[in-house]
Motif scaffolding. Structure first.
Motif, PDB file in Angstrom:
ATOM      1  N   THR A  51       0.832  -1.202   0.000  1.00 47.83           N
ATOM      2  CA  THR A  51       0.000   0.000   0.000  1.00 47.83           C
ATOM      3  C   THR A  51       0.869   1.255   0.000  1.00 47.83           C
ATOM      4  O   THR A  51       1.833   1.345   0.767  1.00 47.83           O
ATOM      5  N   GLY A  52       0.512   2.205  -0.865  1.00 46.87           N
ATOM      6  CA  GLY A  52       1.152   3.511  -0.877  1.00 46.87           C
ATOM      7  C   GLY A  52       0.253   4.533  -0.193  1.00 46.87           C
ATOM      8  O   GLY A  52      -0.973   4.472  -0.305  1.00 46.87           O
ATOM      9  N   ILE A  53       0.860   5.486   0.516  1.00 45.56           N
ATOM     10  CA  ILE A  53       0.128   6.467   1.314  1.00 45.56           C
ATOM     11  C   ILE A  53       0.629   7.875   1.006  1.00 45.56           C
ATOM     12  O   ILE A  53       1.831   8.090   0.836  1.00 45.56           O
ATOM     13  N   TYR A  54      -0.300   8.834   0.958  1.00 48.11           N
ATOM     14  CA  TYR A  54       0.051  10.249   0.901  1.00 48.11           C
ATOM     15  C   TYR A  54      -0.800  10.986   1.927  1.00 48.11           C
ATOM     16  O   TYR A  54      -2.029  10.861   1.930  1.00 48.11           O
ATOM     17  N   SER A  55      -0.151  11.728   2.823  1.00 48.80           N
ATOM     18  CA  SER A  55      -0.838  12.497   3.855  1.00 48.80           C
ATOM     19  C   SER A  55      -0.418  13.956   3.773  1.00 48.80           C
ATOM     20  O   SER A  55       0.766  14.249   3.590  1.00 48.80           O
ATOM     21  N   VAL A  56      -1.393  14.858   3.929  1.00 47.02           N
ATOM     22  CA  VAL A  56      -1.097  16.286   3.870  1.00 47.02           C
ATOM     23  C   VAL A  56      -2.036  17.055   4.788  1.00 47.02           C
ATOM     24  O   VAL A  56      -3.234  16.761   4.850  1.00 47.02           O
ATOM     25  N   ASP A  57      -1.478  18.007   5.529  1.00 48.61           N
ATOM     26  CA  ASP A  57      -2.276  18.975   6.278  1.00 48.61           C
ATOM     27  C   ASP A  57      -2.465  20.173   5.357  1.00 48.61           C
ATOM     28  O   ASP A  57      -1.553  20.971   5.170  1.00 48.61           O
ATOM     29  N   PHE A  58      -3.670  20.295   4.757  1.00 47.98           N
ATOM     30  CA  PHE A  58      -3.855  21.273   3.692  1.00 47.98           C
ATOM     31  C   PHE A  58      -4.492  22.574   4.164  1.00 47.98           C
ATOM     32  O   PHE A  58      -4.631  23.520   3.411  1.00 47.98           O
ATOM     33  N   ALA A  59      -4.924  22.643   5.384  1.00 42.66           N
ATOM     34  CA  ALA A  59      -5.477  23.881   5.938  1.00 42.66           C
ATOM     35  C   ALA A  59      -5.405  23.746   7.453  1.00 42.66           C
ATOM     36  O   ALA A  59      -5.027  22.701   7.985  1.00 42.66           O
TER      37      ALA A  59
END
Length: 253
Positions: A143-151
């Motif tokens: 599994t590939g994951i992408y996490s971002v705090d966008f606001a």
């Protein structure tokens, strides 16, 4: 100072020490969404997740007690051990109960900056379930994951993976693809989450699911959650109800 005052003072000191420790480390919940974040729990700390899940709909009714134990060696590498402590599946008036399968996952985080990170999870689902509750063969997953705090106080976690199925049915493909996208919003001790997820495998019914959940941090180390999901597997409608806890249990090293 008499006995009651000594007791009160001791309790005050203990609570203050607990609060300070709680400020240093906090739980990193993966449940109850399908998508995991790229982050690992606090390095060296054993983190436990456990809960109750009920699936029902046009097919079998299934009650389970899922769990996950997480341990990070550092901020970028860790392992996850999970499964179902107990399962009860009822179909056409007949019930099967017992333990479920067990999963073992190696996880790697790849930090981009303070707001963004990628992750990779490679694991195997071991056939430890009672007869009738599993396929009896191991499944391998990447599994590939992408996490971002966008606001401010908003988070997006996206997962995409592939599973090599150990025991496919006749006419079904051996590789299953899956995806999940979760958006969450933190408000003091509360967190609200919404998610879409699904899977596809040649010759098998596609699945799609919408989930909504709420989390509450009783302390930084203990987070409760509850929610519901609705979805379809082919033409069959499915729905689920769940609740659970994430607990940063203690420091091992």
């Amino acid at each position: 100072m008499n006995g009651p005052h000594w007791l009160a003072a001791a309790l005050t000191i203990a609570m203050a020490g607990s609060a300070q420790a709680g400020e240093e480390v906090a739980a990193t919940p993966y449940r109850p969404t399908v998508a995991n974040p790229a982050e690992l729990p606090a390095p060296g700390w054993l983190e436990i997740e456990a809960g109750w899940l009920r699936n029902a709909g046009d097919g079998p009714t299934r009650n389970a007690l899922p769990y996950t134990a997480k341990l990070a060696f550092n901020e970028d590498w860790g392992i996850l051990l999970g499964g179902e402590l107990w399962v009860r599946e009822r179909n056409d008036g007949e019930a099967i109960r017992g333990r479920g399968d067990t999963s073992l996952v190696l996880k790697h985080r790849i930090a981009v900056d303070a707001r963004r990170a990628f992750g990779i999870e490679a694991g195997v689902n071991l056939p430890t379930a009672e007869d009738g509750l599993g396929s009896g063969k191991p499944d391998w997953t990447l599994t590939g994951i992408y996490s971002v705090d966008f606001a401010e106080d908003w988070r997006l976690d996206v997962n995409a993976g592939a599973t090599r199925v150990g025991a496919p049915e006749d006419g079904e493909g051996r590789v299953a693809g899956s995806w999940a996208a979760s958006v969450s919003h933190g408000m003091d001790a509360w967190t609200l989450a919404g998610e879409l997820s699904g899977s596809h495998r040649r010759g098998a019914a596609d699945t799609v699911q919408a989930l909504t959940a709420v989390g509450y941090a009783v302390t930084p180390r203990v987070v409760l959650d509850a929610g519901i999901s609705v979805g379809r597997e082919g033409s069959a409608a499915q729905h689920a109800l769940f609740f659970g806890v994430t607990w940063l249990a203690g420091k091992l090293f």
